[in-house]
Motif scaffolding. Structure first.
Motif, PDB file in Angstrom:
ATOM      1  N   ASN A   1       0.805  -1.231   0.000  1.00 34.23           N
ATOM      2  CA  ASN A   1       0.000   0.000   0.000  1.00 34.23           C
ATOM      3  C   ASN A   1       0.835   1.277   0.000  1.00 34.23           C
ATOM      4  O   ASN A   1       0.410   2.323   0.490  1.00 34.23           O
ATOM      5  CB  ASN A   1      -0.963   0.026   1.196  1.00 34.23           C
ATOM      6  N   SER A  39      -4.330   8.137   5.522  1.00 35.55           N
ATOM      7  CA  SER A  39      -3.057   7.941   4.833  1.00 35.55           C
ATOM      8  C   SER A  39      -1.956   8.755   5.498  1.00 35.55           C
ATOM      9  O   SER A  39      -2.210   9.770   6.140  1.00 35.55           O
ATOM     10  CB  SER A  39      -3.184   8.353   3.349  1.00 35.55           C
ATOM     11  N   LYS A  52      -0.836   4.073   2.453  1.00 36.22           N
ATOM     12  CA  LYS A  52      -2.263   3.960   2.732  1.00 36.22           C
ATOM     13  C   LYS A  52      -2.454   3.105   3.972  1.00 36.22           C
ATOM     14  O   LYS A  52      -2.062   1.935   4.022  1.00 36.22           O
ATOM     15  CB  LYS A  52      -2.989   3.351   1.537  1.00 36.22           C
ATOM     16  N   LYS A  56       3.650   7.999  -0.207  1.00 37.64           N
ATOM     17  CA  LYS A  56       2.366   7.848   0.464  1.00 37.64           C
ATOM     18  C   LYS A  56       2.187   6.415   0.938  1.00 37.64           C
ATOM     19  O   LYS A  56       2.474   5.466   0.210  1.00 37.64           O
ATOM     20  CB  LYS A  56       1.231   8.231  -0.497  1.00 37.64           C
TER      21      LYS A  56
END
Length: 326
Positions: free
Chosen positions: A282, A322, A315, A313
């Motif tokens: 993720n 996030s 998640k 980033k």
């Protein structure tokens, strides 16, 4: 060394009033018209102080309060025509009238101008197939000098460099042509413009008496620009996508510098790239880079510049959102 300090305060009032009307005459023809009134008022207070005998003393010769009142009215009408299922046409005409007044409490009407002009525009597009199309446009535009361009204040950057306004600035008028070709997600764009009385900010002058460098906005005789832009998406892998655009530009500036005519040409290129990465667990990342080679800025050339922005980033589970690092 002489100690000094300077400051500027600029309260701004700005109002816009607009009215628009549109009418669909039939399935292939529509009409639009409108009017707009823009009113602005600036009060600019420039102060310059010297440190004399352990106290700050205001220098009235370099301090002043300026008021600019400007309004411009505009009316326009345009016609949209669907010639057939693949060809669209739009034509318009705009009229603008400007009233501009700049002065101080002691000196009125440093700038007092009233002028108006017509600005036509034209656009046509044609769909060649389901995946490709072409378009052509023409427009005439006006660029008005800003308050900071006009007001004849004196603002010191350092002891030997100062900035000032130029109340003799005129508005710039340009004719602009553009042609586009689109194929799927690929874009090829060609444009040309000629701007008469082009306004170039921060143009240098040297005062031979005080040996100071003075920067102010100036009207060029004209400025010509031709550019070719290509924008393409590139899928390197399933997890690495790139949007790339490259623009080649030819510039010509015609001006008067130190009382002599000056003509300068420059070819430059700018590259923009946006890369997106889809990572395991993720995670995702993005990198955006921009490079601009040397280019003309009025009567001088600007060195190459570049920027790079990166972001990561993660998640998180739905209730946590996030986590982003840039």
């Amino acid at each position: 060394e002489e100690l000094f300090r300077s400051g500027k305060k600029t309260p701004i009032n700005f109002w816009v009033f607009a009215a628009d009307y549109s009418k669909k005459i039939n399935k292939n023809l529509s009409f639009e018209a409108g009017a707009k009134q823009t009113v602005s008022a600036f009060h600019n207070n420039i102060s310059f102080e010297r440190f004399v005998q352990n106290m700050w003393v205001k220098d009235d010769s370099l301090s002043a309060e300026y008021d600019l009142n400007e309004d411009y009215s505009a009316g326009y009408a345009s016609l949209n025509v669907a010639i057939n299922e693949t060809t669209q046409l739009k034509g318009g005409l705009r009229y603008e009238h400007t009233n501009s007044n700049l002065g101080t409490q002691d000196v009125k009407n440093i700038v007092d101008r009233h002028y108006g002009d017509f600005f036509p525009s034209f656009f046509i597009s044609h769909k060649l197939s389901e995946k490709s199309s072409i378009a052509f446009s023409y427009s005439r535009r006006i660029t008005r000098p800003t308050f900071d361009d006009l007001a004849p204040f004196t603002y010191y950057a350092n002891a030997n460099t100062l900035l000032t306004g130029n109340p003799s600035l005129q508005p710039a008028l340009s004719n602009n042509f553009k042609a586009d070709y689109t194929l799927k997600q690929y874009l090829f764009s060609l444009s040309y413009s000629k701007e008469d009385d082009a306004i170039a900010q921060f143009q240098p002058h040297t005062d031979s008496v005080t040996n100071k460098v003075i920067w102010s906005a100036e009207n060029m005789i004209n400025q010509k620009t031709a550019s070719l832009m290509v924008a393409v998406p590139v899928t390197i892998t399933k997890w690495w996508n790139t949007q790339l655009s490259v623009t080649g530009v030819w510039q010509e500036t015609n001006a008067v510098y130190k009382g002599e005519p000056l003509s300068a040409q420059q070819t430059n290129v700018s590259v923009n790239a946006n890369m997106r990465f889809t990572l395991p667990r993720n995670f995702s990342a993005e990198a955006t880079g921009q490079y601009q080679s040397a280019q003309l800025f009025g009567v001088y050339r600007v060195s190459p510049t570049g920027t790079l922005d990166i972001g990561l980033k993660k998640k998180l589970p739905a209730r946590w959102g996030s986590l982003i690092f840039n």
